[in-house]
Design a protein around this motif. Structure first.
Motif, PDB file in Angstrom:
ATOM      1  N   ALA A 125       1.002   5.662  -1.477  1.00 14.68           N
ATOM      2  CA  ALA A 125       0.214   6.806  -1.932  1.00 14.68           C
ATOM      3  C   ALA A 125       1.144   7.923  -2.390  1.00 14.68           C
ATOM      4  O   ALA A 125       2.313   7.986  -2.001  1.00 14.68           O
ATOM      5  N   SER A 168      -4.660   0.742  -8.863  1.00 16.07           N
ATOM      6  CA  SER A 168      -4.341   2.130  -8.529  1.00 16.07           C
ATOM      7  C   SER A 168      -5.552   3.019  -8.746  1.00 16.07           C
ATOM      8  O   SER A 168      -6.368   2.771  -9.637  1.00 16.07           O
ATOM      9  N   LEU A 190       0.841  -1.194   0.000  1.00 15.42           N
ATOM     10  CA  LEU A 190       0.000   0.000   0.000  1.00 15.42           C
ATOM     11  C   LEU A 190       0.878   1.246   0.000  1.00 15.42           C
ATOM     12  O   LEU A 190       1.722   1.422   0.883  1.00 15.42           O
ATOM     13  N   TYR A 243      -2.449  -0.309  -4.480  1.00 13.21           N
ATOM     14  CA  TYR A 243      -2.538  -1.471  -3.582  1.00 13.21           C
ATOM     15  C   TYR A 243      -2.199  -2.732  -4.357  1.00 13.21           C
ATOM     16  O   TYR A 243      -2.712  -2.942  -5.464  1.00 13.21           O
ATOM     17  N   LEU A 253      -3.312   6.469  -5.130  1.00 13.28           N
ATOM     18  CA  LEU A 253      -3.207   5.370  -4.170  1.00 13.28           C
ATOM     19  C   LEU A 253      -3.014   4.077  -4.937  1.00 13.28           C
ATOM     20  O   LEU A 253      -3.671   3.850  -5.958  1.00 13.28           O
TER      21      LEU A 253
END
Length: 743
Positions: free
Chosen positions: A448, A482, A446, A473, A471
């Protein structure tokens, strides 16, 4: 005997004590309740320890006693220490590890961008060598990007038309500095070419939306080009074809810490014009020359100072059928000149990485519109443009733990002068910008990116503020997803505005992406939505068609009341593994867009936007033949076209329709005779390239007569184009590149 017996008894006693004091330490190592293999378990400051097995279990025996520390360590996991008390009794010590969070292992945010470079993060999707081997790209970066999702096929005008945006809404940067006038000067209906040689760059990041706060003044996308650092060795290259001649010399010093280079080229389409049946009636075929120079210095700390400078000139003259009864033909002639300089410096000072750079561009374009009757030019209207641009930028970056923070400022100064007949317009603007953003790594799965940019335009006398966030993941080892959002501003194009009673144009981007990266394969799905606001609205100073050749210079903005949207989905699939020695990729783009801007009387699908676009590219190098074969195919659903006139200050849609579907099959073959020769210090390539090999008669639009009763099609200069050439390099052996499909 008694003494020996006593010694044996003593030795047995001591051994029994040692055996009695040995302790078995065991346990299970896990990560998120799953067993971990190959984790090192050691007793601190001793040689005692073990390694966990496939079930995560470990066990070892130690004769140590007292308070000790058990250490668990493994690749990609944080090391942990657990205190233990050894009292001669067996103990069980389980451990639950945490993933080691670092930049290398962390999931990368890729929504809206495709990166191709030598950086460790990037799955190289379109390297400079990919560009050279893409049939139909003709070695141009922007042409090759046309085979990626999101880019529209617009052949009548230069620029990258991305996701429903105009070509002016994409900005291009070199080593962080803005490039103004990236394309050669052009006439209406014929697109300019890339000014910059692809070999100047070692990689690129193409962002079709949601790009970093470090960049601004682009409603749609940015293309970020990174120049090469130092050449491998001193080398000399030259190329020859019926179209152009080129030569390039690069000198590397003995310590391999500095280099300089010069290059020159000349092009003329005249010979090919005599061999092929051109759609365009050239009175003077396109021709031009260019010279450039560079130097690069590697500093003692590993930083770089880079300079690149160029001058070029081009000219052409085009005739077309006249719609007016009193004239036989219309004619437009072009003379263009350009100068560009780019200086950048990158260095690390302690914990700070500093990037500072500046660029300067001067461009002049002289257009002469005329009517022809009995081979005599009449009613000449001259349009002269002179523009100076200065860009300066500073970016400071620092690691804060596992996160990265960067901030800086940018200045862009524009000074333009346009003369249209007796009308003269001067435009001066200083755009001052400041930005900051941070890359946050929460876990390896994770991350950002959060940033913001603010800008002030001295011409508009207004500020803007644009937040941006993304963001990412990691769903599994191969799958990531994303999300990205951004607010983007851009000044109205200066050629349309004659007062400062305007505001910034604005676009909001929303992007969702799912991507799979496996060995030799890459799959991307992206969905996006763009909302446009404050687009400029124009009217014409003459009662003529918007597609009349000189009309783009006679429209001026009335206000900022326009708007629109663009939404769609995109697919990208690249595969280097399934078929032996074959690299191919497929892309599909769906675009739904409407705009009320420029001279549109109401909201319309833009005339540069196709709903469906499909691309296929394939490459194969046959070692036995020392030859590479490349194919590309493009299909695009027919774009809309409009005939819009201005009547008493109102824009009226007089004619409209859909163009025929665009399609083109391209082929190129590269023969490399030096492949297989050991210790070769020269490299020769023979190239044959055929664009639109099937000869499809594609149409880009229509020009209408003043009364709307007659029209002519805007076509590419030639339906099928054949290129042959030879390129020779001395001093650099590029055989491995050719073998790896990377000629």
């Amino acid at each position: 005997m008694k003494t020996q017996r006593k010694n044996l008894i003593l030795l047995s006693f001591l051994m029994s004590i040692c055996i009695w004091s040995q302790t078995t330490v065991s346990g299970k190592v896990t990560f998120k309740n799953k067993p971990l293999k190959d984790i090192n378990v050691t007793l601190k400051d001793t040689y005692d320890g073990a390694t966990s097995d496939e079930s995560g279990n470990y066990s070892f025996i130690t004769s140590e006693s007292g308070d000790k520390v058990l250490v668990f360590s493994g690749l990609n996991y944080d090391e942990i220490e657990i205190p233990v008390k050894l009292e001669g009794k067996n103990i069980t010590v389980p451990a639950n590890l945490k993933a080691q969070i670092n930049e290398i292992n962390a999931v990368v945010i890729t929504a809206g961008s495709i990166e191709a470079s030598d950086k460790k993060r990037a799955a190289a999707l379109l390297t400079p060598l990919d560009i050279y081997t893409t049939a139909g790209a003709n070695g141009q970066i922007t042409s090759a990007l046309g085979y990626l999702p999101g880019v529209q096929k617009v052949g009548e005008s230069e620029g990258l038309f991305v996701r429903g945006g105009t070509g002016a809404e994409t900005k291009i940067f070199m080593d962080g500095n803005l490039i103004n006038n990236y394309f050669t000067n052009s006439v209406p209906g014929i697109a300019g070419r890339d000014r910059f040689n692809t070999s100047l760059f070692k990689g690129n990041i193409f962002s079709s939306g949601g790009y970093s706060a470090v960049y601004g003044q682009a409603l749609s996308s940015v293309l970020i080009l990174e120049s090469v650092d130092l050449p491998e060795t001193t080398s000399f290259d030259f190329g020859a074809s019926p179209i152009f001649l080129s030569a390039n010399y690069q000198k590397l010093n003995q310590n391999k810490t500095a280099s300089w280079g010069i290059a020159g080229s000349y092009s003329n389409l005249g010979l090919m014009g005599k061999l092929f049946n051109f759609n365009t009636d050239f009175d003077k075929y396109p021709q031009g020359y260019g010279f450039d120079g560079n130097f690069r210095i590697k500093t003692k700390k590993g930083g770089f100072i880079k300079y690149y400078g160029s001058v070029d000139a081009n000219q052409m003259s085009v005739e077309s059928e006249s719609f007016e009864e009193n004239y036989d033909k219309n004619k437009v002639s072009l003379k263009g000149n350009n100068t560009y300089h780019n200086l950048s410096y990158k260095e690390k000072f302690g914990k700070y990485l500093v990037n500072v750079g500046t660029s300067y561009s001067f461009n002049s374009s002289d257009l002469d519109f005329a009517n022809i009757q009995n081979n005599v030019e009449m009613n000449n209207v001259k349009i002269n443009n002179r523009s100076n641009y200065i860009n300066g930028k500073l970016v400071v970056e620092r690691k804060v733990g596992r996160n990265t923070v960067r901030a800086g400022f940018e200045l862009n100064n524009a000074d333009e002068n346009m003369n249209y007949g007796s009308f003269e317009k001067n435009y001066k603007d200083m755009i001052s910008s400041a930005f900051a953003e941070t890359d946050l790594i929460f876990t390896n799965d994770l991350s950002a990116k959060i940033g913001a940019r603010t800008e002030h335009s001295s011409y508009l006398d207004k500020w803007n503020f644009s937040p941006r966030a993304a963001l990412a993941y990691r769903i599994s080892q191969e799958w990531t997803t994303s999300l990205a959002y951004g607010m983007f501003y851009q000044n109205p194009e200066s050629k349309y505005i004659i007062s400062n009673n305007f505001d910034f144009q604005r676009a909001d981007h929303y992007i969702f992406q799912v991507q799979k990266n496996a060995e030799g394969r890459n799959l991307r799905f992206e969905a996006f939505y763009k909302n446009y606001d404050q687009l400029i609205k124009t009217s014409s100073i003459a009662n003529e068609s918007s597609t009349s050749p000189s009309n783009q210079y006679t429209q001026f903005a009335d206000n900022n009341s326009g708007g629109g949207f663009a939404k769609g989905i995109e697919l990208f699939w690249r595969d280097k593994k399934t078929f032996k020695n074959i690299d191919y990729w497929l892309t599909y783009s769906y675009l739904d867009s409407k705009r009320d801007f420029l001279n549109y009387p109401f909201s319309l699908a833009p005339n540069f936007a196709s709903k469906h676009t499909l691309n296929a590219v394939a490459k194969k190098f046959v070692m036995d033949w020392k030859t590479g074969f490349n194919l590309s195919y493009t299909y695009a659903k027919g774009r809309p076209y409009y005939d819009i006139i201005s009547d008493d200050g109102k824009n009226i849609l007089r004619n409209q329709g859909k163009l025929k579907d665009f399609s083109g099959l391209n082929f190129s073959v590269n023969y490399v005779p030096s492949v297989g020769k050991k210790d070769s210090k020269s490299f020769t390539v023979f190239v044959l390239s055929i664009n639109n090999i099937l000869g499809n008669k594609n149409v880009y639009g229509f020009n209408y007569s003043a009364n709307g009763n007659s029209r002519t099609a805007v076509r590419p200069p030639v339906n099928t184009f054949v290129f042959v050439g030879v390129f020779v390099s001395f001093g650099v052996d590029k055989t491995d590149d050719a073998i790896n499909n990377n000629l």
